[in-house]
Design an enzyme around this catalytic site. Structure first.
Site, PDB file in Angstrom:
ATOM      1  N   HIS A 159       0.857  -1.183   0.000  1.00  0.00           N
ATOM      2  CA  HIS A 159       0.000   0.000   0.000  1.00  0.00           C
ATOM      3  C   HIS A 159       0.898   1.239   0.000  1.00  0.00           C
ATOM      4  CE1 HIS A 159      -2.587   3.167   1.625  1.00  0.00           C
ATOM      5  NE2 HIS A 159      -3.617   2.455   1.207  1.00  0.00           N
ATOM      6  N   ASP A 197       0.997   4.118   1.486  1.00  0.00           N
ATOM      7  CA  ASP A 197       1.394   4.623   2.799  1.00  0.00           C
ATOM      8  C   ASP A 197       2.317   3.653   3.514  1.00  0.00           C
ATOM      9  OD1 ASP A 197      -0.167   6.918   2.445  1.00  0.00           O
ATOM     10  OD2 ASP A 197      -1.943   5.936   3.266  1.00  0.00           O
ATOM     11  N   LYS A 198       2.081   2.369   3.332  1.00  0.00           N
ATOM     12  CA  LYS A 198       2.930   1.372   3.986  1.00  0.00           C
ATOM     13  C   LYS A 198       4.312   1.291   3.354  1.00  0.00           C
ATOM     14  CE  LYS A 198       1.045   0.400   7.474  1.00  0.00           C
ATOM     15  NZ  LYS A 198       1.814   0.837   8.640  1.00  0.00           N
ATOM     16  N   GLU A 222      10.423  11.214   7.396  1.00  0.00           N
ATOM     17  CA  GLU A 222       9.165  11.148   6.667  1.00  0.00           C
ATOM     18  C   GLU A 222       9.459  10.776   5.207  1.00  0.00           C
ATOM     19  OE1 GLU A 222       6.648  11.449   8.527  1.00  0.00           O
ATOM     20  OE2 GLU A 222       7.542  12.487  10.242  1.00  0.00           O
ATOM     21  N   GLU A 227      14.566  14.985  10.276  1.00  0.00           N
ATOM     22  CA  GLU A 227      15.718  15.352  11.092  1.00  0.00           C
ATOM     23  C   GLU A 227      16.474  14.118  11.551  1.00  0.00           C
ATOM     24  OE1 GLU A 227      14.363  19.511  13.115  1.00  0.00           O
ATOM     25  OE2 GLU A 227      14.069  17.712  14.295  1.00  0.00           O
ATOM     26  N   LYS A 242      -5.686  -4.325   0.252  1.00  0.00           N
ATOM     27  CA  LYS A 242      -6.383  -3.936   1.482  1.00  0.00           C
ATOM     28  C   LYS A 242      -7.336  -5.057   1.870  1.00  0.00           C
ATOM     29  CE  LYS A 242      -7.619   0.443   1.916  1.00  0.00           C
ATOM     30  NZ  LYS A 242      -8.286   1.765   1.685  1.00  0.00           N
ATOM     31  N   PHE A 249      -8.055  -3.905 -10.827  1.00  0.00           N
ATOM     32  CA  PHE A 249      -7.118  -3.210  -9.945  1.00  0.00           C
ATOM     33  C   PHE A 249      -5.702  -3.583 -10.407  1.00  0.00           C
ATOM     34  CE2 PHE A 249      -5.907  -2.629  -5.123  1.00  0.00           C
ATOM     35  CZ  PHE A 249      -5.044  -1.608  -5.476  1.00  0.00           C
ATOM     36  N   ASP A 266      -1.609   6.008  -6.300  1.00  0.00           N
ATOM     37  CA  ASP A 266      -1.987   6.972  -5.272  1.00  0.00           C
ATOM     38  C   ASP A 266      -0.735   7.315  -4.474  1.00  0.00           C
ATOM     39  OD1 ASP A 266      -3.460   8.594  -3.635  1.00  0.00           O
ATOM     40  OD2 ASP A 266      -4.445   6.978  -2.530  1.00  0.00           O
ATOM     41  N   ALA A 267      -0.554   8.573  -4.164  1.00  0.00           N
ATOM     42  CA  ALA A 267       0.621   8.985  -3.397  1.00  0.00           C
ATOM     43  C   ALA A 267       0.588   8.383  -1.999  1.00  0.00           C
ATOM     44  CB  ALA A 267       0.677  10.509  -3.307  1.00  0.00           C
ATOM     45  N   ARG A 303       0.232   7.518   7.934  1.00  0.00           N
ATOM     46  CA  ARG A 303      -1.194   7.737   7.670  1.00  0.00           C
ATOM     47  C   ARG A 303      -2.063   6.526   7.987  1.00  0.00           C
ATOM     48  NH1 ARG A 303      -2.268  11.139   2.177  1.00  0.00           N
ATOM     49  NH2 ARG A 303      -1.547   9.217   1.168  1.00  0.00           N
ATOM     50  N   LYS A 304      -1.484   5.470   8.542  1.00  0.00           N
ATOM     51  CA  LYS A 304      -2.268   4.267   8.829  1.00  0.00           C
ATOM     52  C   LYS A 304      -2.122   3.885  10.308  1.00  0.00           C
ATOM     53  CE  LYS A 304      -4.202   3.517   4.885  1.00  0.00           C
ATOM     54  NZ  LYS A 304      -4.153   4.942   4.535  1.00  0.00           N
ATOM     55  N   LYS A 330      10.365   7.023  13.405  1.00  0.00           N
ATOM     56  CA  LYS A 330      10.795   7.671  14.643  1.00  0.00           C
ATOM     57  C   LYS A 330      11.698   6.759  15.453  1.00  0.00           C
ATOM     58  CE  LYS A 330       6.497  10.315  14.834  1.00  0.00           C
ATOM     59  NZ  LYS A 330       5.228  10.560  15.556  1.00  0.00           N
ATOM     60  N   LYS A 345      11.418   8.988  20.771  1.00  0.00           N
ATOM     61  CA  LYS A 345      10.113   9.600  20.534  1.00  0.00           C
ATOM     62  C   LYS A 345       9.053   8.769  21.243  1.00  0.00           C
ATOM     63  CE  LYS A 345      12.457  11.763  17.173  1.00  0.00           C
ATOM     64  NZ  LYS A 345      13.946  11.700  17.121  1.00  0.00           N
ATOM     65  N   ASP A 369       5.925   8.914  21.164  1.00  0.00           N
ATOM     66  CA  ASP A 369       4.826   8.459  20.306  1.00  0.00           C
ATOM     67  C   ASP A 369       4.982   6.972  20.024  1.00  0.00           C
ATOM     68  OD1 ASP A 369       3.322  10.742  19.954  1.00  0.00           O
ATOM     69  OD2 ASP A 369       4.359  11.373  18.144  1.00  0.00           O
TER      70      ASP A 369
END
Length: 388
Positions: free
Chosen positions: A17, A19-20, A45, A58, A169, A233, A241-242, A247-248, A268, A272, A274
């Site tokens: 995917h 994003d993945k 990122e 960074e 998906k 597909f 798709d970008a 985002r997941k 990260k 971090k 998060d």
């Protein structure tokens, strides 16, 4: 009061995917830096689109890592996923690297000094969750969603199912009775595929995978089994798709069955919170459930940037607990140092163990011999059982 019977849905996305792909590249860069310097700082990122791989963020590292090494690592990550398509190819995609040195103002708040402990890398809230509805102590819908796609990827990479392409998906809708999984009402799988296949052929390739993954008798009715419901597909991945890192976050955690603090994990380093504190919360919640102290457990912690101690620790056993939750909070604080340094030391997070987390969930996985998924261990169970 929670409803005893209901229907609940979770989704997963494959390693291909868009994003993945970005999560995988970002975590590969984290691993690269940690392999050179366990105290490296990384906030990477990634953006992908048609034949483009772009890094920004960074870094700080005691070792010298040049652009060529970073580019090679990123390309190898994409190659391992399986992208050799005209619109997105691990070898031919344009690569740009905009990583730069970490902000001195962030560093001054995070780094330990003579007069202060290491602080949290940012403010925020993090959650962890566990449920006894599966052996992995995970919510069942997200667990099965992950397993469907993971198995499809295994078949694709082994050559047994070359018809599958990397982007996919899945979605599983489950019926609960008295809070216990009782069956699956629908399954959705959308998968990128070779151009010579029609929708019916793809359906028959996906069906045995779903049958293999789901418990016997849990395959939904035929009219609730959806495969590529929009039809063809073929164009997929970053060419279709970008993609962006982070985002997941619900796919990465509990499929919506538990709260999320909002911060992504991938890209990260473990300073971090998060990432590291969310891992610690899962670790604590899983041990509470594994010890038989609750059927479900949610844990929240919070931090302020530059401050080492957590501002709060909250335990909620959703009415299923065998021990007072305040007592549990006190005990968990004693068992694990929840400062950023304490978490990293306890779970041994300063290692290159993150690329493998980028797809199929950060939780519900087996601890590895090299320290991967250390937050899935249940080594606090004996200490916790004494509370009952």
């Amino acid at each position: 009061m929670s409803r005893p019977s209901y229907i609940f849905t979770s989704e997963s996305v494959s390693e291909g995917h868009p994003d993945k792909v970005c999560d995988r590249v970002s975590d590969t860069i984290v691993d690269l830096f940690l392999s050179k310097d366990p105290e490296a700082r990384v906030a990477c990122e990634t953006l992908t689109t048609t034949n483009q791989i772009i890094l920004a963020g960074e870094i700080r590292c005691a070792a010298e890592i040049d652009n060529d090494e970073i580019e090679q690592a990123a390309r190898e990550a994409v190659r391992d996923i399986g992208y050799e398509q005209e619109g997105f190819h691990w070898k031919h995609a344009n690569f740009q690297n905009f990583l730069h040195e970490q902000s001195a103002h962030i560093a001054q708040g995070v780094d330990a000094g003579e007069d202060k402990d290491e602080g949290a890398g940012d403010q925020g809230i993090m959650f962890g969750y566990a449920s006894d509805e599966t052996p992995e102590l995970m919510p069942a819908p997200i667990l099965y969603s992950h397993k469907i796609l993971k198995r499809m990827a295994e078949l694709r990479k082994s050559g047994e199912r070359p018809e599958f392409e990397p982007d996919a998906k899945s979605q599983v809708t489950m019926r609960y009775e008295n809070g216990i999984p009782a069956g699956i009402t629908s399954v959705v799988v959308s998968t990128q595929h070779k151009a010579n296949l029609d929708q019916a052929q793809v359906r028959e390739l996906v069906r045995p995978v779903v049958e293999e993954v789901l418990p016997d008798g849990w395959l939904p009715p035929e009219d609730e089994f959806y495969v590529n419901p929009t039809g063809t597909f073929v164009i997929g991945g970053p060419d279709g798709d970008a993609g962006l890192t982070g985002r997941k976050i619900i796919v990465d955690t509990y499929g919506g069955a538990a709260p999320h603090g909002g911060g992504a994990f991938s890209g990260k380093d473990p300073t971090k919170v998060d990432r590291s504190a969310a891992y610690a919360c899962r670790y604590l919640a899983k041990n509470v459930v594994a010890a038989g102290l609750a059927k479900r457990c949610t844990i929240q912690v919070s931090y302020a940037i530059g401050v080492s101690k957590p501002l709060s620790l909250y335990v909620d056993c959703h009415g299923t607990g065998q021990v007072d939750e305040v007592k549990l909070e006190d005990t968990l604080r004693q068992l694990v140092d929840l400062s950023p340094r304490g978490i990293r030391t306890h779970l041994k997070l300063n290692r290159p163990i993150y690329a493998r987390t980028a797809a199929y969930g950060h939780f519900g996985r087996k601890p590895a011999e090299d320290g991967g998924f250390s937050w899935e261990k249940t080594d606090l169970v004996d200490a916790l059982r004494g509370l009952a």
